[in-house]
Design a protein around this motif. Sequence first.
Motif, PDB file in Angstrom:
ATOM      1  N   GLU A  42     104.480  84.402 108.322  1.00 52.22           N
ATOM      2  CA  GLU A  42     104.899  83.666 107.117  1.00 52.22           C
ATOM      3  C   GLU A  42     106.182  84.201 106.491  1.00 52.22           C
ATOM      4  OE1 GLU A  42     102.160  86.985 105.831  1.00 52.22           O
ATOM      5  OE2 GLU A  42     102.163  85.519 107.452  1.00 52.22           O
ATOM      6  N   LYS A  67     109.230  82.084 104.772  1.00 53.28           N
ATOM      7  CA  LYS A  67     109.376  80.888 105.595  1.00 53.28           C
ATOM      8  C   LYS A  67     109.134  79.631 104.763  1.00 53.28           C
ATOM      9  CE  LYS A  67     107.993  79.414 110.196  1.00 53.28           C
ATOM     10  NZ  LYS A  67     107.068  79.708 111.311  1.00 53.28           N
ATOM     11  N   GLU A  68     110.043  78.677 104.894  1.00 51.26           N
ATOM     12  CA  GLU A  68     109.905  77.392 104.227  1.00 51.26           C
ATOM     13  C   GLU A  68     109.853  76.286 105.282  1.00 51.26           C
ATOM     14  OE1 GLU A  68     112.989  77.129 101.298  1.00 51.26           O
ATOM     15  OE2 GLU A  68     111.974  78.564  99.987  1.00 51.26           O
ATOM     16  N   GLU A  69     110.114  75.048 104.875  1.00 50.75           N
ATOM     17  CA  GLU A  69     110.074  73.931 105.814  1.00 50.75           C
ATOM     18  C   GLU A  69     111.143  74.084 106.896  1.00 50.75           C
ATOM     19  OE1 GLU A  69     110.144  70.114 103.901  1.00 50.75           O
ATOM     20  OE2 GLU A  69     108.861  70.824 102.281  1.00 50.75           O
ATOM     21  N   ASP A  70     110.898  73.457 108.020  1.00 50.60           N
ATOM     22  CA  ASP A  70     111.843  73.436 109.138  1.00 50.60           C
ATOM     23  C   ASP A  70     112.203  74.829 109.645  1.00 50.60           C
ATOM     24  OD1 ASP A  70     111.912  70.623 108.994  1.00 50.60           O
ATOM     25  OD2 ASP A  70     113.486  70.705 107.470  1.00 50.60           O
ATOM     26  N   ASP A  71     111.269  75.767 109.534  1.00 59.91           N
ATOM     27  CA  ASP A  71     111.475  77.138 110.008  1.00 59.91           C
ATOM     28  C   ASP A  71     112.688  77.829 109.386  1.00 59.91           C
ATOM     29  OD1 ASP A  71     109.191  77.299 111.533  1.00 59.91           O
ATOM     30  OD2 ASP A  71     110.176  76.540 113.342  1.00 59.91           O
ATOM     31  N   TYR A  73     114.224  80.234 106.301  1.00 61.42           N
ATOM     32  CA  TYR A  73     113.737  81.327 105.482  1.00 61.42           C
ATOM     33  C   TYR A  73     114.614  81.463 104.244  1.00 61.42           C
ATOM     34  CZ  TYR A  73     110.863  82.712 109.420  1.00 61.42           C
ATOM     35  OH  TYR A  73     109.926  82.739 110.425  1.00 61.42           O
ATOM     36  N   ARG A  74     113.971  81.659 103.094  1.00 61.31           N
ATOM     37  CA  ARG A  74     114.698  81.876 101.845  1.00 61.31           C
ATOM     38  C   ARG A  74     114.585  83.353 101.481  1.00 61.31           C
ATOM     39  NH1 ARG A  74     116.690  78.489  98.158  1.00 61.31           N
ATOM     40  NH2 ARG A  74     115.489  76.756  99.007  1.00 61.31           N
TER      41      ARG A  74
END
Length: 129
Positions: A42, A67-71, A73-74
């Motif tokens: 994650e 991890k956010e949408e569409d793989d 990362y923020r």
Amino acid sequence: LTEVFRLVNNYLDPDGLFIFDVNMEVKFRKIADSTIAENREEGSFIWENCFDEESQVNEYALTLFIKEEDDLYRKHEEFHYQKAYEPERVKELLEEAGLKVEAIYDAFTREPVREDSERIYFIARECTK
């Protein structure tokens, strides 16, 4: 810290318990100037530690990659500060705030605090209402 304990006492029910943990100076010295990094499904993190002997404050600099949408990362950054206190001093501050210390334990045990205890638990009771 006394003010924090006074506020805790204010919000406790009569005879209520306050249970908390404190990291000890021995732990801060052990992890001083260390970096921990971990990669998980994650997200990932980098955790850097710095202990200032004079102020007795440990700074945790934490960089998170979540991890956010569409793989994608923020990146998030956090800074935390913890001051080292001797157990006897914490006990004095609890009593000044109107709490009665019921027990002090080495973390994860019910054993007495040792010189090499890295983390300890306090159990205090509201006793002024």
